[in-house]
Design a protein around this motif. Structure first.
Motif, PDB file in Angstrom:
ATOM      1  N   GLN A 145      35.152  40.221  43.460  1.00  0.00           N
ATOM      2  CA  GLN A 145      35.742  38.908  43.708  1.00  0.00           C
ATOM      3  C   GLN A 145      37.156  39.009  44.272  1.00  0.00           C
ATOM      4  OE1 GLN A 145      35.312  37.084  39.845  1.00  0.00           O
ATOM      5  NE2 GLN A 145      33.541  35.889  40.512  1.00  0.00           N
ATOM      6  N   MET A 146      37.937  39.974  43.784  1.00  0.00           N
ATOM      7  CA  MET A 146      39.297  40.152  44.298  1.00  0.00           C
ATOM      8  C   MET A 146      39.265  40.604  45.757  1.00  0.00           C
ATOM      9  SD  MET A 146      41.000  41.964  40.951  1.00  0.00           S
ATOM     10  CE  MET A 146      42.568  42.191  41.746  1.00  0.00           C
ATOM     11  N   MET A 147      38.362  41.532  46.081  1.00  0.00           N
ATOM     12  CA  MET A 147      38.235  41.972  47.468  1.00  0.00           C
ATOM     13  C   MET A 147      37.762  40.830  48.359  1.00  0.00           C
ATOM     14  SD  MET A 147      36.509  45.715  46.867  1.00  0.00           S
ATOM     15  CE  MET A 147      36.187  45.908  48.611  1.00  0.00           C
ATOM     16  N   LEU A 148      36.825  40.026  47.858  1.00  0.00           N
ATOM     17  CA  LEU A 148      36.321  38.908  48.638  1.00  0.00           C
ATOM     18  C   LEU A 148      37.393  37.845  48.844  1.00  0.00           C
ATOM     19  CD1 LEU A 148      33.847  37.687  50.019  1.00  0.00           C
ATOM     20  CD2 LEU A 148      33.219  36.643  47.845  1.00  0.00           C
ATOM     21  N   MET A 149      38.242  37.635  47.835  1.00  0.00           N
ATOM     22  CA  MET A 149      39.332  36.669  47.968  1.00  0.00           C
ATOM     23  C   MET A 149      40.312  37.120  49.051  1.00  0.00           C
ATOM     24  SD  MET A 149      40.319  33.806  46.688  1.00  0.00           S
ATOM     25  CE  MET A 149      41.751  32.753  46.617  1.00  0.00           C
ATOM     26  N   THR A 150      40.630  38.417  49.090  1.00  0.00           N
ATOM     27  CA  THR A 150      41.500  38.942  50.146  1.00  0.00           C
ATOM     28  C   THR A 150      40.849  38.792  51.512  1.00  0.00           C
ATOM     29  OG1 THR A 150      42.359  40.559  48.557  1.00  0.00           O
ATOM     30  CG2 THR A 150      42.810  40.959  50.885  1.00  0.00           C
ATOM     31  N   PHE A 151      39.554  39.067  51.569  1.00  0.00           N
ATOM     32  CA  PHE A 151      38.811  38.944  52.823  1.00  0.00           C
ATOM     33  C   PHE A 151      38.771  37.494  53.302  1.00  0.00           C
ATOM     34  CE2 PHE A 151      34.734  38.503  55.113  1.00  0.00           C
ATOM     35  CZ  PHE A 151      34.983  39.376  56.161  1.00  0.00           C
ATOM     36  N   GLU A 152      38.571  36.559  52.385  1.00  0.00           N
ATOM     37  CA  GLU A 152      38.515  35.147  52.749  1.00  0.00           C
ATOM     38  C   GLU A 152      39.883  34.636  53.210  1.00  0.00           C
ATOM     39  OE1 GLU A 152      36.115  32.529  52.919  1.00  0.00           O
ATOM     40  OE2 GLU A 152      35.011  34.387  53.179  1.00  0.00           O
TER      41      GLU A 152
END
Length: 217
Positions: free
Chosen positions: A187-194
């Protein structure tokens, strides 16, 4: 409780409608001339504005179009980033919002170009060096591609916003303790990606608008 996966894009809540609150959020964030001294956010905004305007200037020489594309870039970027906060609504995830930004700007360029530079606009429909046998087909293809430009602008922005938010919603519904430690880094990686996607999509939208305006003399 959500009735379906796509109800995460429903802007209504028990307290108030978040549509207009999220749409006017750039108006509350962008004006920074009320401070006595320039803040760090203002300095960062000026730096981004300088870098983006230098790149936009390579696409279009119209100062009016440059100012408009820069304004559209900041509005879309702030709306996209505000939509990443919990319990907020992302207006650009709805085609009605993205189409309402893409269609008027494309229509403005077309009306201005065809009324003032009719012959040159006809020239753009036929690329240089096209064989005579396929000239009618090329005119039809170029005309179709020109007509679907606002659709491609809006669908690209909407689809990218929906895809990432759906994935974040799916991962957020996993509440088992034995899976949280595995899901949390994702989720943290996806938040950075988003966050990056929100900025990139605003840049793509503004860049394509400036490229479309470059075809008008």
């Amino acid at each position: 409780m959500m009735t379906s996966l796509f109800s995460s894009f429903d802007p209504s809540s028990k307290m108030t409608q978040l549509n207009w609150i999220m749409m006017i959020s750039p108006m509350m964030i962008m004006p920074m001339n009320f401070w006595l001294k320039k803040s760090r956010s203002n300095m960062l905004k000026k730096l981004i504005e300088k870098k983006i305007s230098m790149e936009m200037w390579n696409n279009t020489k119209h100062k009016e179009m440059l100012m408009m594309t820069m304004s559209v870039f900041f509005i879309i970027m702030i709306i996209n980033l505000m939509g990443l906060f919990p319990y907020t609504f992302t207006p650009t995830s709805h085609p009605s919002i993205s189409m309402s930004m893409a269609v008027p700007m494309w229509l403005m360029l077309m009306i201005y170009g065809w009324m003032n530079f009719t012959k040159k606009m006809f020239i753009h429909l036929l690329p240089t060096g096209t064989p005579s046998a396929i000239m009618p087909m090329m005119i039809i293809i170029e005309t179709t591609g020109n007509i679907i430009r606002p659709l491609s602008l809006s669908i690209r922005l909407t689809a990218n916003m929906i895809a990432g938010h759906l994935l974040m919603t799916l991962l957020g519904n996993i509440n088992e303790m034995n899976q949280v430690m595995f899901i949390l880094p994702i989720q943290m990686m996806l938040m950075t990606f988003e966050t990056a996607i929100s900025t990139i999509q605003a840049y793509v939208f503004a860049t394509l608008l400036s490229l479309y305006s470059s075809e008008i003399p």
